[in-house]
Design a protein around this motif. Structure first.
Motif, short mmCIF file in Angstrom:
data_model
loop_
_atom_site.label_atom_id
_atom_site.label_comp_id
_atom_site.label_asym_id
_atom_site.label_seq_id
_atom_site.Cartn_x
_atom_site.Cartn_y
_atom_site.Cartn_z
N GLU A 59 0.83 -1.21 0.00
CA GLU A 59 0.00 0.00 0.00
C GLU A 59 0.86 1.26 0.00
N LYS A 60 1.94 1.26 0.77
CA LYS A 60 2.81 2.44 0.82
C LYS A 60 3.50 2.68 -0.52
N VAL A 61 3.87 1.59 -1.19
CA VAL A 61 4.52 1.70 -2.50
C VAL A 61 3.52 2.14 -3.56
N GLY A 62 2.28 1.69 -3.42
CA GLY A 62 1.25 2.04 -4.37
C GLY A 62 1.16 1.04 -5.51
N PRO A 63 0.09 1.12 -6.28
CA PRO A 63 -0.11 0.16 -7.37
C PRO A 63 0.71 0.52 -8.61
N ALA A 64 0.93 -0.48 -9.43
CA ALA A 64 1.60 -0.27 -10.71
C ALA A 64 0.65 0.44 -11.66
N GLU A 65 1.18 1.34 -12.47
CA GLU A 65 0.38 1.99 -13.51
C GLU A 65 0.35 1.08 -14.74
N SER A 85 11.27 -1.91 -10.08
CA SER A 85 11.87 -1.00 -9.10
C SER A 85 12.18 0.37 -9.69
N CYS A 86 12.21 0.48 -11.01
CA CYS A 86 12.43 1.79 -11.65
C CYS A 86 11.21 2.69 -11.51
N GLN A 87 10.08 2.12 -11.11
CA GLN A 87 8.84 2.89 -11.01
C GLN A 87 8.46 3.19 -9.56
N ILE A 88 9.32 2.85 -8.62
CA ILE A 88 9.05 3.11 -7.20
C ILE A 88 9.93 4.26 -6.75
N LYS A 89 9.33 5.43 -6.57
CA LYS A 89 10.06 6.63 -6.10
C LYS A 89 10.25 6.56 -4.60
N VAL A 90 11.46 6.83 -4.16
CA VAL A 90 11.78 6.79 -2.74
C VAL A 90 11.31 8.07 -2.05
N THR A 91 10.62 7.89 -0.93
CA THR A 91 10.18 8.99 -0.07
C THR A 91 10.46 8.57 1.37
N ASP A 92 10.29 9.51 2.30
CA ASP A 92 10.46 9.18 3.72
C ASP A 92 9.54 8.04 4.15
N GLU A 93 8.35 7.96 3.53
CA GLU A 93 7.39 6.92 3.88
C GLU A 93 7.91 5.51 3.58
N LEU A 94 8.89 5.41 2.70
CA LEU A 94 9.42 4.09 2.34
C LEU A 94 10.62 3.68 3.17
N ASP A 95 10.93 4.45 4.23
CA ASP A 95 12.04 4.09 5.11
C ASP A 95 11.77 2.72 5.73
N GLY A 96 12.65 1.76 5.49
CA GLY A 96 12.48 0.40 6.00
C GLY A 96 11.95 -0.58 4.96
N LEU A 97 11.66 -0.09 3.75
CA LEU A 97 11.14 -0.94 2.67
C LEU A 97 12.05 -2.13 2.42
#
Length: 106
Positions: A59-65, A85-97
């Motif tokens: 859910e944090k990563v979000g769905p694929a387009e 993985s080229c479509q997953i933008k890193v944000t603070d919310e993904l800390d620990g992914l």
């Protein structure tokens, strides 16, 4: 900045810091993580950066387009938690992914 753990198919873990705004793939390439080839350089055109997003993170990563979903058709062993993985933008919310890398197909 987020700590991302890449888990190779054999269980070897690599935990690295990835800057916000980069993609999970760019973090892997910059840090020579084995198992992410990124042949197209992140253009969503090859599926060689295929990963499995760990349980609890989808859910944090979000769905694929749709473009990513189409490209995943070219990946091996696609699952519900498959992402490029080229479509997953890193944000603070993904800390620990955590992402698992599929077994290499030759």
């Amino acid at each position: 900045m987020a700590k991302i753990t890449y888990i190779e198919h054999n269980g070897t873990e690599h935990t690295i810091d990835v800057e916000n705004g980069m993609t999970v793939m760019e973090g892997a390439i910059k840090n020579s993580i084995p198992g992410i080839d990124a042949d197209c350089g992140g253009a969503c055109a090859c599926a060689t950066c295929h990963v499995y997003v760990a349980e609890g993170w989808t859910e944090k990563v979000g769905p694929a387009e749709s473009m990513e979903e189409d490209m995943l058709d070219f990946a091996f062993d696609v699952r519900e938690n498959s992402r490029l993985s080229c479509q997953i933008k890193v944000t603070d919310e993904l800390d620990g992914l955590k992402v698992n890398l599929p077994e290499k197909q030759f």
